[in-house]
Scaffold this active site. Structure first.
Site, mmCIF file in Angstrom:
data_model
loop_
_atom_site.group_PDB
_atom_site.id
_atom_site.type_symbol
_atom_site.label_atom_id
_atom_site.label_comp_id
_atom_site.label_asym_id
_atom_site.label_seq_id
_atom_site.Cartn_x
_atom_site.Cartn_y
_atom_site.Cartn_z
ATOM 1 N N THR A 125 -3.478 10.290 0.808
ATOM 2 C CA THR A 125 -3.082 8.943 1.218
ATOM 3 C C THR A 125 -2.382 8.203 0.092
ATOM 4 O OG1 THR A 125 -4.988 8.874 2.693
ATOM 5 C CG2 THR A 125 -3.913 6.779 2.188
ATOM 6 N N LYS A 150 -0.114 4.153 3.855
ATOM 7 C CA LYS A 150 -0.732 2.895 4.250
ATOM 8 C C LYS A 150 0.332 1.808 4.382
ATOM 9 C CE LYS A 150 -5.179 3.871 4.398
ATOM 10 N NZ LYS A 150 -5.997 3.670 5.618
ATOM 11 N N LYS A 248 -14.740 9.056 12.223
ATOM 12 C CA LYS A 248 -15.273 8.878 10.872
ATOM 13 C C LYS A 248 -16.792 8.786 10.966
ATOM 14 C CE LYS A 248 -11.211 6.615 8.884
ATOM 15 N NZ LYS A 248 -10.642 5.373 8.311
#
EC number: 5.1.1.-
Length: 329
Positions: A125, A150, A248
């Site tokens: 990320t 992001k 998650k």
């Protein structure tokens, strides 16, 4: 009887991590240990910041359920004993590892996998920053095969960020994460701007609670639900709105629920993604088991830390390795 103990830690990040509406510099985690006098099982939870599931709440949830957990519930019973979230995730992982050690059977086999876990491709990320800085980070992930970007909900700047990263890394799978930063009226422009850069996934563009605004929306880029899809009960609502479910364990309450979510998503024709909050390798390893059943894996949490625990998971050639000595063996 089991003995339940807890330990909390504040993890320092190597660099600030910025997403839409939030900047992380540290991460607080809860570690639960279950001890039967001979064997121990461990689990780590971080909770979900946008749900207020912080360390104080996790500690309160564990305290409220302590006597019931020490009475040796099954993992299925635990789903009714504790609310979904980071605390249950930690206890659930501890139960999995305790059973594995008591029985001499690794977690992957207890979870119903037919063969030992294989190394899996994970995304790496890139935190929100200037386009130039983000491109430099992407180049730094020299061996990454997949990168997730992001975004912050600033349309023109976000598209410039994606363009810079794609120019720096024309070779990788590329996905973007809106982290609830966009409005429904911006989606057409966002998708149109992402398409020339070969973006393969648009994650959580709209705010949690605005899911109905995706009814009937047809995106040329698959849309994944993250903050909108917390537990098994939410999966049915994804149909017609999302193409992919991001599971998650800190949201849903552990591997036990995560396995159920993956099966239900498959039944409904949805793609399966496994993600993570920021945490150590102890938190990543249960997700690695679930990741064996996923289409997409985003398990790079330990890479953001100034220091991980040892033994830890390994990242090599864009792949994630989690040996049994890390957890679950």
């Amino acid at each position: 009887m089991l003995r339940l103990s807890t330990e909390s830690a504040t993890l320092r990040l190597a660099q600030p991590f910025r997403i839409s509406g939030y900047v992380f510099e540290t991460a607080e985690v809860l570690v639960v240990t279950l001890d039967d006098g001979t064997h121990q099982g461990r689990g780590e939870g971080a909770g979900a910041y946008y749900l207020g599931d912080d360390l104080a709440r996790m500690l309160a949830d564990v305290e409220a359920a302590c006597a019931a957990v020490e009475a040796r519930p099954t993992r299925e019973q635990l789903r009714a004993l504790m609310p979904a979230g980071g605390a249950r995730n930690a206890v659930d992982a501890a139960l999995w590892e305790l059973e594995a050690r008591r029985s001499g059977t690794p977690v992957w086999r207890l979870a119903g996998l037919s063969e030992p876990p294989r190394p899996i491709v994970t995304t790496f990320t890139v935190s929100a920053d200037t386009p130039e800085a983000m491109a430099a980070v992407a180049r730094g992930y020299a061996r990454a095969r997949s990168i997730k970007v992001k975004l912050t909900g600033e349309l023109d700047l976000d598209l410039a960020r994606v363009a810079a990263i794609r120019a720096a890394r024309p070779d990788v799978w590329l996905g973007v994460d809106g982290n609830q930063g966009f409005a429904r009226g911006e989606l057409d422009a966002l998708v149109a701007g992402l398409l020339p850069h070969d973006v393969s996934l648009l994650e959580q563009p709209l705010a949690r609670g605005a899911e109905a605004e995706l009814d009937g929306y047809r995106s040329a880029i698959p849309i994944a639900g993250d903050e909108s899809l917390l537990t098994l009960d939410d999966i049915a609502s994804a149909v017609g709105r999302f193409d992919v479910v991001n599971i998650k364990l800190d949201k849903c309450g552990g591997l036990t629920e995560g396995l159920l979510m993956a099966a239900e998503a498959r039944r409904l024709g949805l793609g399966v993604m496994v993600g993570t909050m920021i945490g150590t390798s102890l938190a990543t390893a249960p997700g690695f088991v679930l990741g064996q059943l996923a289409d997409l894996v985003d398990l790079d949490g330990p890479t953001f830390l100034a220091e991980d625990r040892a033994p830890g998971v390994r990242y090599d050639d864009g792949l994630l390795y989690a040996d049994a000595e890390v957890w679950g063996g």
